[in-house]
Design a protein around this motif. Sequence first.
Motif, short mmCIF file in Angstrom:
data_model
loop_
_atom_site.label_atom_id
_atom_site.label_comp_id
_atom_site.label_asym_id
_atom_site.label_seq_id
_atom_site.Cartn_x
_atom_site.Cartn_y
_atom_site.Cartn_z
N LEU A 61 -6.71 61.68 -13.56
CA LEU A 61 -5.57 62.40 -13.59
C LEU A 61 -6.20 63.68 -12.62
O LEU A 61 -4.14 63.75 -12.55
CB LEU A 61 -6.50 63.71 -14.24
N VAL A 112 -20.89 74.04 -16.48
CA VAL A 112 -19.07 73.54 -16.87
C VAL A 112 -18.65 74.87 -16.46
O VAL A 112 -17.38 74.88 -15.92
CB VAL A 112 -19.61 73.76 -18.66
N GLY A 149 -11.77 59.34 -16.22
CA GLY A 149 -11.17 59.68 -16.43
C GLY A 149 -10.61 61.53 -15.36
O GLY A 149 -9.10 60.99 -15.15
N ALA A 150 -11.14 61.95 -15.49
CA ALA A 150 -10.92 62.75 -14.21
C ALA A 150 -10.71 62.80 -13.11
O ALA A 150 -9.77 63.12 -12.79
CB ALA A 150 -12.16 63.76 -14.36
N THR A 203 -23.63 57.78 -25.05
CA THR A 203 -23.65 59.21 -24.14
C THR A 203 -23.22 58.53 -23.05
O THR A 203 -22.40 59.37 -21.96
CB THR A 203 -24.35 59.97 -24.33
N ALA A 244 -15.57 59.85 -19.02
CA ALA A 244 -15.08 61.56 -18.99
C ALA A 244 -15.00 60.97 -16.89
O ALA A 244 -13.76 62.03 -15.97
CB ALA A 244 -15.40 61.93 -19.00
N LEU A 246 -19.72 58.04 -22.33
CA LEU A 246 -18.84 58.53 -22.91
C LEU A 246 -18.65 59.61 -21.56
O LEU A 246 -18.00 59.68 -20.80
CB LEU A 246 -19.00 59.51 -23.86
N LEU A 247 -19.81 59.84 -20.43
CA LEU A 247 -19.39 60.52 -19.16
C LEU A 247 -19.22 59.31 -18.26
O LEU A 247 -18.49 60.45 -16.86
CB LEU A 247 -21.04 60.38 -19.05
N TYR A 253 -33.08 58.01 -31.75
CA TYR A 253 -31.77 58.23 -31.34
C TYR A 253 -31.11 57.67 -29.82
O TYR A 253 -30.72 58.23 -29.38
CB TYR A 253 -31.21 60.21 -31.19
N PRO A 275 -27.05 56.32 -30.01
CA PRO A 275 -26.52 57.43 -29.72
C PRO A 275 -26.89 57.89 -28.44
O PRO A 275 -25.59 58.02 -27.12
CB PRO A 275 -26.47 58.33 -30.13
N PHE A 276 -28.19 57.92 -27.67
CA PHE A 276 -27.91 58.55 -25.68
C PHE A 276 -27.24 57.96 -24.88
O PHE A 276 -26.78 57.93 -23.69
CB PHE A 276 -29.87 58.19 -25.96
#
Lengths: 269, 99
Positions: free
Chosen positions: A175, A78, A171-172, A161, A168, A164-165, A154, A157-158
């Motif tokens: 953009l 990050v 999206g990157a 995830t 993302a 989600l990744l 979990y 949720p895993f």
Amino acid sequence: MHGGVLAISDVASTTQQITFWLLAVVSVTSALGMILVRKAVYCAVLLAVVMLSLAVLYALQNAPFLAFVQVIVYTGAVLMLFLFVLMIVGIRAKDSIVETIRGQRVAAGLAGIGLLVLLSLTVGHAVLGTAAQAGPSFGANNVYAIAKLIFTTYVFPFEVTSALLITAALGAMVLAHRERLTPKLTQRDRSRLRVASGHPAPLAGPGTYARHNAVDMPALLPDGTPAEASVPLAIRGVPETPDQQRTLLGSSAAVRGETGAESGQEGDA
Amino acid sequence: MSPGNFVALAVILFVIGAVGVLVRRNAMVIFMCVELMLNAVNLAFVAFARMHGNLSGQVIAFFVMVVAAAEVVVGLAILMAIFRTRRSASVDDASLLKY
């Protein structure tokens, strides 16, 4: 024998305390520096200090898995992403110290103190017991225990995830993508432009006929004047604003113009 | 070390991050302050996990890290798009909707 064991645990707890207070001071100081320092790069470096000390604090609390993830994901990935974007946005960019809204800083400080009081009261009222007896899932077996939890309790949720990744990443890409507005120059176009410019030969290398052959030393033209254009653009300094660009290009064009007739070394790249 | 100390440190770091978000004008620095707040919350999660002897807190902290990584990727891409059109990373300059 019993006393020896006690002494060892005593030493361990003292070491823990020293580590905690040291890292607490370091991380709070760096976090404060993040707010006060004007350059964004210093901010990123101070954030790295905070994150690394938090990683050690995780290790101190018997969470080795999170400590490693903190170093690898946060400090490694990050923060490097932040630095990459900082390099593109401009490393020399400084924050302006002009307040756009009058009294904003004072108000923000007051709000911060209020938040601190509120959170301290809440935490103070909560019953914070001592640490529970460290079970087998803390410490050496930590990774296995966490894997078991992630892939049983979990697991949904895993899986979410991962969606989600992927979103993302897509999206990157969308953009950051830019449509090409002008057609790409082919080799044929380039050679035609080069001949049409009147200086078909390549530029002189830096240092030609000069006293040193270092890359930052401009080549000397036959009449002894330095040829600015022979120094690579990266060393001359990449112009940041259109104005600087114009002056830079203008000065090298002037050098080319006054000596171009008599020298074959100068050309247009 | 009692978990209370770790929670207190988390509170302090969270407040510092919140003040940074309010005070700073550079979008990059605001992002970094948001990351600081997320890290502070993670520290509290880990402290509570140890206090209760329950690993769920550590798993949640792990999920927070994953979501934070995704957030940074999208946020920085938006920042790049804004910078490309306006040549500025200051949040004051992106005020076109105001007029």
